[in-house]
Design a protein around this motif. Structure first.
Motif, PDB file in Angstrom:
ATOM      1  N   GLU A 133      34.359  35.165  44.995  1.00 40.79           N
ATOM      2  CA  GLU A 133      34.190  36.696  45.061  1.00 40.79           C
ATOM      3  C   GLU A 133      35.760  37.113  44.771  1.00 40.79           C
ATOM      4  OE1 GLU A 133      31.822  39.699  44.317  1.00 40.79           O
ATOM      5  OE2 GLU A 133      31.479  37.421  44.116  1.00 40.79           O
ATOM      6  N   ARG A 134      36.101  36.906  46.342  1.00 40.05           N
ATOM      7  CA  ARG A 134      37.380  37.625  46.246  1.00 40.05           C
ATOM      8  C   ARG A 134      38.974  37.414  45.597  1.00 40.05           C
ATOM      9  NH1 ARG A 134      39.287  35.028  51.020  1.00 40.05           N
ATOM     10  NH2 ARG A 134      37.724  35.172  52.272  1.00 40.05           N
ATOM     11  N   GLN A 135      38.063  36.078  44.562  1.00 41.89           N
ATOM     12  CA  GLN A 135      39.170  36.053  43.536  1.00 41.89           C
ATOM     13  C   GLN A 135      38.862  36.556  42.315  1.00 41.89           C
ATOM     14  OE1 GLN A 135      39.157  31.657  43.267  1.00 41.89           O
ATOM     15  NE2 GLN A 135      41.019  31.825  44.338  1.00 41.89           N
ATOM     16  N   ARG A 136      37.810  36.982  42.272  1.00 45.26           N
ATOM     17  CA  ARG A 136      37.051  37.904  41.037  1.00 45.26           C
ATOM     18  C   ARG A 136      37.348  39.457  41.508  1.00 45.26           C
ATOM     19  NH1 ARG A 136      32.914  40.681  39.888  1.00 45.26           N
ATOM     20  NH2 ARG A 136      31.622  40.025  41.478  1.00 45.26           N
ATOM     21  N   ARG A 137      37.285  39.984  42.360  1.00 38.64           N
ATOM     22  CA  ARG A 137      37.216  41.335  42.927  1.00 38.64           C
ATOM     23  C   ARG A 137      39.132  41.603  42.812  1.00 38.64           C
ATOM     24  NH1 ARG A 137      35.009  41.582  48.406  1.00 38.64           N
ATOM     25  NH2 ARG A 137      32.713  40.708  48.129  1.00 38.64           N
ATOM     26  N   ASN A 138      40.013  40.603  43.501  1.00 38.51           N
ATOM     27  CA  ASN A 138      41.342  40.880  43.171  1.00 38.51           C
ATOM     28  C   ASN A 138      41.540  41.226  41.866  1.00 38.51           C
ATOM     29  OD1 ASN A 138      41.896  40.877  46.256  1.00 38.51           O
ATOM     30  ND2 ASN A 138      41.719  38.555  45.943  1.00 38.51           N
ATOM     31  N   ILE A 139      41.317  40.353  41.139  1.00 43.10           N
ATOM     32  CA  ILE A 139      41.669  40.298  39.808  1.00 43.10           C
ATOM     33  C   ILE A 139      40.851  41.943  38.983  1.00 43.10           C
ATOM     34  CG2 ILE A 139      40.771  39.373  37.382  1.00 43.10           C
ATOM     35  CD1 ILE A 139      40.664  36.294  38.774  1.00 43.10           C
ATOM     36  N   GLN A 140      40.096  42.228  39.141  1.00 41.30           N
ATOM     37  CA  GLN A 140      39.568  43.327  38.991  1.00 41.30           C
ATOM     38  C   GLN A 140      40.755  43.685  39.096  1.00 41.30           C
ATOM     39  OE1 GLN A 140      35.074  43.264  39.523  1.00 41.30           O
ATOM     40  NE2 GLN A 140      34.982  42.234  37.662  1.00 41.30           N
ATOM     41  N   GLU A 141      40.919  44.408  40.604  1.00 38.19           N
ATOM     42  CA  GLU A 141      41.599  45.675  41.207  1.00 38.19           C
ATOM     43  C   GLU A 141      43.285  45.244  40.761  1.00 38.19           C
ATOM     44  OE1 GLU A 141      41.892  45.186  45.608  1.00 38.19           O
ATOM     45  OE2 GLU A 141      39.409  45.494  45.922  1.00 38.19           O
ATOM     46  N   GLU A 142      43.299  44.123  39.957  1.00 36.22           N
ATOM     47  CA  GLU A 142      44.590  44.079  39.680  1.00 36.22           C
ATOM     48  C   GLU A 142      44.647  44.405  37.879  1.00 36.22           C
ATOM     49  OE1 GLU A 142      48.275  43.384  40.942  1.00 36.22           O
ATOM     50  OE2 GLU A 142      46.296  43.297  42.796  1.00 36.22           O
ATOM     51  N   LEU A 143      43.460  44.447  37.807  1.00 34.97           N
ATOM     52  CA  LEU A 143      43.849  44.800  35.525  1.00 34.97           C
ATOM     53  C   LEU A 143      43.946  46.281  35.964  1.00 34.97           C
ATOM     54  CD1 LEU A 143      40.756  42.625  34.695  1.00 34.97           C
ATOM     55  CD2 LEU A 143      43.028  42.319  34.335  1.00 34.97           C
ATOM     56  N   ARG A 185      45.434  48.427  37.671  1.00 30.94           N
ATOM     57  CA  ARG A 185      46.861  48.685  38.045  1.00 30.94           C
ATOM     58  C   ARG A 185      48.124  48.491  36.867  1.00 30.94           C
ATOM     59  NH1 ARG A 185      46.908  46.343  44.243  1.00 30.94           N
ATOM     60  NH2 ARG A 185      45.047  47.414  45.079  1.00 30.94           N
ATOM     61  N   ARG A 186      47.512  47.557  36.151  1.00 33.72           N
ATOM     62  CA  ARG A 186      48.714  46.542  35.064  1.00 33.72           C
ATOM     63  C   ARG A 186      48.498  47.355  34.015  1.00 33.72           C
ATOM     64  NH1 ARG A 186      47.515  39.701  35.177  1.00 33.72           N
ATOM     65  NH2 ARG A 186      47.927  39.818  37.640  1.00 33.72           N
ATOM     66  N   GLY A 187      47.096  48.035  33.277  1.00 27.61           N
ATOM     67  CA  GLY A 187      46.958  49.336  32.334  1.00 27.61           C
ATOM     68  C   GLY A 187      47.773  50.112  33.020  1.00 27.61           C
ATOM     69  N   GLU A 188      47.666  50.956  34.416  1.00 24.16           N
ATOM     70  CA  GLU A 188      48.715  52.255  34.575  1.00 24.16           C
ATOM     71  C   GLU A 188      50.129  51.064  34.693  1.00 24.16           C
ATOM     72  OE1 GLU A 188      47.426  53.437  38.771  1.00 24.16           O
ATOM     73  OE2 GLU A 188      45.530  53.402  38.072  1.00 24.16           O
ATOM     74  N   ALA A 189      50.572  50.812  34.913  1.00 24.93           N
ATOM     75  CA  ALA A 189      52.402  50.090  34.993  1.00 24.93           C
ATOM     76  C   ALA A 189      52.426  50.125  33.528  1.00 24.93           C
ATOM     77  CB  ALA A 189      52.064  49.167  35.832  1.00 24.93           C
ATOM     78  N   LEU A 190      51.092  49.665  32.371  1.00 26.13           N
ATOM     79  CA  LEU A 190      51.975  49.661  30.783  1.00 26.13           C
ATOM     80  C   LEU A 190      51.976  50.779  30.233  1.00 26.13           C
ATOM     81  CD1 LEU A 190      49.736  46.295  29.627  1.00 26.13           C
ATOM     82  CD2 LEU A 190      52.053  46.471  30.099  1.00 26.13           C
ATOM     83  N   THR A 191      51.271  52.025  30.819  1.00 24.31           N
ATOM     84  CA  THR A 191      51.605  53.657  29.376  1.00 24.31           C
ATOM     85  C   THR A 191      52.155  53.955  30.676  1.00 24.31           C
ATOM     86  OG1 THR A 191      49.500  53.744  31.796  1.00 24.31           O
ATOM     87  CG2 THR A 191      48.511  52.496  29.450  1.00 24.31           C
TER      88      THR A 191
END
Length: 66
Positions: free
Chosen positions: A48-58, A60-66
């Protein structure tokens, strides 16, 4: 060969040994079940912690790409 007077005592001793053995087996199974339950709970929290971390990172990565 045991005398007839010793039979009841021998029977009671075997009965006690059998009961004690069954109690030990029951206790060991209970401990194993508890360990498995705790292990599954810990793994579930980790996933659950890993899933939350992945969802929080997505985002951020999208903002970095735009």
């Amino acid at each position: 060969m045991p005398t007839p007077s010793s039979w009841p005592r021998t029977y009671l001793n075997w009965k006690r040994v059998l009961l004690l053995s069954l109690n030990c087996i029951y206790f060991m199974l209970l401990v194993k079940f508890s360990q498995k339950t705790l292990e599954m709970a810990a793994n579930s929290r980790l996933v659950e912690r890993q899933r939350r971390n992945i969802q929080e990172e997505l985002p951020r990565r999208g903002e970095a790409l735009t």
